[in-house]
Design a protein around this motif. Sequence first.
Motif, PDB file in Angstrom:
ATOM      1  N   MET A   1       0.815  -1.194   0.000  1.00 35.19           N
ATOM      2  CA  MET A   1       0.000   0.000   0.000  1.00 35.19           C
ATOM      3  C   MET A   1       0.861   1.261   0.000  1.00 35.19           C
ATOM      4  SD  MET A   1      -3.011   1.161   2.596  1.00 35.19           S
ATOM      5  CE  MET A   1      -3.914  -0.267   2.083  1.00 35.19           C
ATOM      6  N   THR A   2       2.028   1.195   0.627  1.00 39.36           N
ATOM      7  CA  THR A   2       2.905   2.362   0.653  1.00 39.36           C
ATOM      8  C   THR A   2       4.183   2.055  -0.089  1.00 39.36           C
ATOM      9  OG1 THR A   2       4.002   1.711   2.703  1.00 39.36           O
ATOM     10  CG2 THR A   2       2.044   3.094   2.906  1.00 39.36           C
ATOM     11  N   ASP A   3       4.844   3.110  -0.464  1.00 34.58           N
ATOM     12  CA  ASP A   3       6.156   2.988  -1.082  1.00 34.58           C
ATOM     13  C   ASP A   3       7.163   2.877   0.049  1.00 34.58           C
ATOM     14  OD1 ASP A   3       8.549   3.229  -2.366  1.00 34.58           O
ATOM     15  OD2 ASP A   3       8.116   5.157  -3.301  1.00 34.58           O
ATOM     16  N   ASN A   4       7.607   1.660   0.320  1.00 36.69           N
ATOM     17  CA  ASN A   4       8.537   1.466   1.431  1.00 36.69           C
ATOM     18  C   ASN A   4       9.889   2.101   1.176  1.00 36.69           C
ATOM     19  OD1 ASN A   4       6.741   0.166   3.141  1.00 36.69           O
ATOM     20  ND2 ASN A   4       7.149  -1.820   2.221  1.00 36.69           N
ATOM     21  N   ASN A   5      10.110   2.564  -0.062  1.00 37.79           N
ATOM     22  CA  ASN A   5      11.335   3.297  -0.355  1.00 37.79           C
ATOM     23  C   ASN A   5      11.218   4.756   0.057  1.00 37.79           C
ATOM     24  OD1 ASN A   5      12.678   1.060  -1.468  1.00 37.79           O
ATOM     25  ND2 ASN A   5      11.662   1.372  -3.424  1.00 37.79           N
ATOM     26  N   ALA A   6       9.988   5.220   0.258  1.00 31.71           N
ATOM     27  CA  ALA A   6       9.799   6.591   0.732  1.00 31.71           C
ATOM     28  C   ALA A   6      10.287   6.648   2.176  1.00 31.71           C
ATOM     29  CB  ALA A   6       8.332   6.993   0.641  1.00 31.71           C
ATOM     30  N   PRO A   7      11.006   7.702   2.507  1.00 32.64           N
ATOM     31  CA  PRO A   7      11.502   7.796   3.882  1.00 32.64           C
ATOM     32  C   PRO A   7      10.360   8.005   4.872  1.00 32.64           C
ATOM     33  CG  PRO A   7      11.931   9.837   2.696  1.00 32.64           C
ATOM     34  CD  PRO A   7      11.381   8.863   1.700  1.00 32.64           C
ATOM     35  N   VAL A   8      10.547   7.497   6.069  1.00 31.25           N
ATOM     36  CA  VAL A   8       9.574   7.768   7.134  1.00 31.25           C
ATOM     37  C   VAL A   8       9.493   9.278   7.310  1.00 31.25           C
ATOM     38  CG1 VAL A   8       9.117   7.581   9.607  1.00 31.25           C
ATOM     39  CG2 VAL A   8       9.915   5.587   8.333  1.00 31.25           C
ATOM     40  N   PHE A   9      10.654   9.917   7.326  1.00 29.62           N
ATOM     41  CA  PHE A   9      10.697  11.362   7.450  1.00 29.62           C
ATOM     42  C   PHE A   9      11.901  11.900   6.702  1.00 29.62           C
ATOM     43  CE2 PHE A   9      11.028  15.533   9.220  1.00 29.62           C
ATOM     44  CZ  PHE A   9       9.708  15.908   9.330  1.00 29.62           C
ATOM     45  N   ASP A  10      11.684  12.964   5.951  1.00 28.36           N
ATOM     46  CA  ASP A  10      12.725  13.600   5.150  1.00 28.36           C
ATOM     47  C   ASP A  10      13.234  14.836   5.895  1.00 28.36           C
ATOM     48  OD1 ASP A  10      14.317  14.854   3.287  1.00 28.36           O
ATOM     49  OD2 ASP A  10      12.775  14.953   1.722  1.00 28.36           O
ATOM     50  N   PHE A  11      14.320  14.656   6.623  1.00 26.57           N
ATOM     51  CA  PHE A  11      14.853  15.766   7.412  1.00 26.57           C
ATOM     52  C   PHE A  11      15.424  16.873   6.546  1.00 26.57           C
ATOM     53  CE2 PHE A  11      14.505  12.604  10.742  1.00 26.57           C
ATOM     54  CZ  PHE A  11      13.937  13.363  11.746  1.00 26.57           C
ATOM     55  N   GLU A  12      15.824  16.558   5.325  1.00 28.04           N
ATOM     56  CA  GLU A  12      16.271  17.600   4.403  1.00 28.04           C
ATOM     57  C   GLU A  12      15.125  18.561   4.091  1.00 28.04           C
ATOM     58  OE1 GLU A  12      18.181  15.969   0.957  1.00 28.04           O
ATOM     59  OE2 GLU A  12      19.694  14.941   2.164  1.00 28.04           O
ATOM     60  N   ARG A  13      13.918  18.019   3.942  1.00 33.25           N
ATOM     61  CA  ARG A  13      12.744  18.859   3.700  1.00 33.25           C
ATOM     62  C   ARG A  13      12.494  19.768   4.900  1.00 33.25           C
ATOM     63  NH1 ARG A  13       9.943  22.224   1.079  1.00 33.25           N
ATOM     64  NH2 ARG A  13       7.748  22.270   1.622  1.00 33.25           N
ATOM     65  N   LEU A  14      12.557  19.227   6.084  1.00 34.91           N
ATOM     66  CA  LEU A  14      12.355  20.025   7.292  1.00 34.91           C
ATOM     67  C   LEU A  14      13.400  21.131   7.376  1.00 34.91           C
ATOM     68  CD1 LEU A  14      10.766  20.436   9.925  1.00 34.91           C
ATOM     69  CD2 LEU A  14      12.328  18.801  11.008  1.00 34.91           C
ATOM     70  N   GLU A  15      14.637  20.790   7.102  1.00 35.69           N
ATOM     71  CA  GLU A  15      15.727  21.774   7.114  1.00 35.69           C
ATOM     72  C   GLU A  15      15.462  22.876   6.085  1.00 35.69           C
ATOM     73  OE1 GLU A  15      19.580  23.387   8.054  1.00 35.69           O
ATOM     74  OE2 GLU A  15      18.477  21.819   9.080  1.00 35.69           O
ATOM     75  N   GLU A  16      14.958  22.473   4.933  1.00 33.24           N
ATOM     76  CA  GLU A  16      14.671  23.422   3.855  1.00 33.24           C
ATOM     77  C   GLU A  16      13.604  24.438   4.275  1.00 33.24           C
ATOM     78  OE1 GLU A  16      12.214  22.895  -0.214  1.00 33.24           O
ATOM     79  OE2 GLU A  16      13.985  21.603  -0.048  1.00 33.24           O
ATOM     80  N   ILE A  17      12.535  23.972   4.895  1.00 32.17           N
ATOM     81  CA  ILE A  17      11.446  24.895   5.224  1.00 32.17           C
ATOM     82  C   ILE A  17      11.713  25.712   6.486  1.00 32.17           C
ATOM     83  CG2 ILE A  17       9.693  23.561   4.013  1.00 32.17           C
ATOM     84  CD1 ILE A  17       8.667  22.606   6.728  1.00 32.17           C
ATOM     85  N   THR A  18      12.634  25.259   7.328  1.00 37.68           N
ATOM     86  CA  THR A  18      12.930  26.000   8.555  1.00 37.68           C
ATOM     87  C   THR A  18      14.249  26.768   8.471  1.00 37.68           C
ATOM     88  OG1 THR A  18      14.077  24.132   9.582  1.00 37.68           O
ATOM     89  CG2 THR A  18      11.681  24.331   9.985  1.00 37.68           C
ATOM     90  N   ALA A  19      14.974  26.574   7.376  1.00 39.05           N
ATOM     91  CA  ALA A  19      16.290  27.215   7.196  1.00 39.05           C
ATOM     92  C   ALA A  19      17.209  26.924   8.384  1.00 39.05           C
ATOM     93  CB  ALA A  19      16.127  28.717   6.970  1.00 39.05           C
ATOM     94  N   GLY A  20      17.009  25.756   8.995  1.00 40.17           N
ATOM     95  CA  GLY A  20      17.883  25.347  10.086  1.00 40.17           C
ATOM     96  C   GLY A  20      17.625  26.050  11.403  1.00 40.17           C
ATOM     97  N   ASP A  21      16.574  26.833  11.487  1.00 47.09           N
ATOM     98  CA  ASP A  21      16.241  27.554  12.715  1.00 47.09           C
ATOM     99  C   ASP A  21      15.660  26.560  13.722  1.00 47.09           C
ATOM    100  OD1 ASP A  21      14.643  28.949  14.684  1.00 47.09           O
ATOM    101  OD2 ASP A  21      14.701  30.721  13.399  1.00 47.09           O
ATOM    102  N   ALA A  22      16.411  26.277  14.781  1.00 52.01           N
ATOM    103  CA  ALA A  22      16.011  25.255  15.751  1.00 52.01           C
ATOM    104  C   ALA A  22      14.688  25.603  16.441  1.00 52.01           C
ATOM    105  CB  ALA A  22      17.107  25.052  16.790  1.00 52.01           C
ATOM    106  N   GLU A  23      14.485  26.861  16.769  1.00 53.10           N
ATOM    107  CA  GLU A  23      13.247  27.260  17.442  1.00 53.10           C
ATOM    108  C   GLU A  23      12.042  27.080  16.516  1.00 53.10           C
ATOM    109  OE1 GLU A  23      11.331  31.315  19.276  1.00 53.10           O
ATOM    110  OE2 GLU A  23      13.475  30.983  19.592  1.00 53.10           O
TER     111      GLU A  23
END
Length: 120
Positions: A1-23
Amino acid sequence: MTDNNAPVFDFERLEEITAGDAEFTHELVSEFLDNTPDALDCLEASIADGNCAQVQLEAHGLKGSCYSLGAQRMGLVAQILETMAHDGNLAGAEAVLAAIRQAWTEVDHVLRSHLTRLAA
């Protein structure tokens, strides 16, 4: 049902949208962790009611949140449910919701661990 090759979570995407701002990262992740259980419960209720329009709306919102933040695998499964509801066919929707909940369990664990690392 799912693409098991898809990551559980893409931290690069998170980094991209937050510009690395920890807060900002903490704020976005915390909001996602807080809001997702309610979204899943709303999906479950809408499926039980056979309300295709509401299932489509809820699944669409969940899919968008998942993809925006980086929860790719969960987003893929939410997209399946959204398409089913759009087509007016909720047969098997409970199984798809179960797959979304399984993906959520994985995402929740990964993100809570990430928040712990951010706080250290």
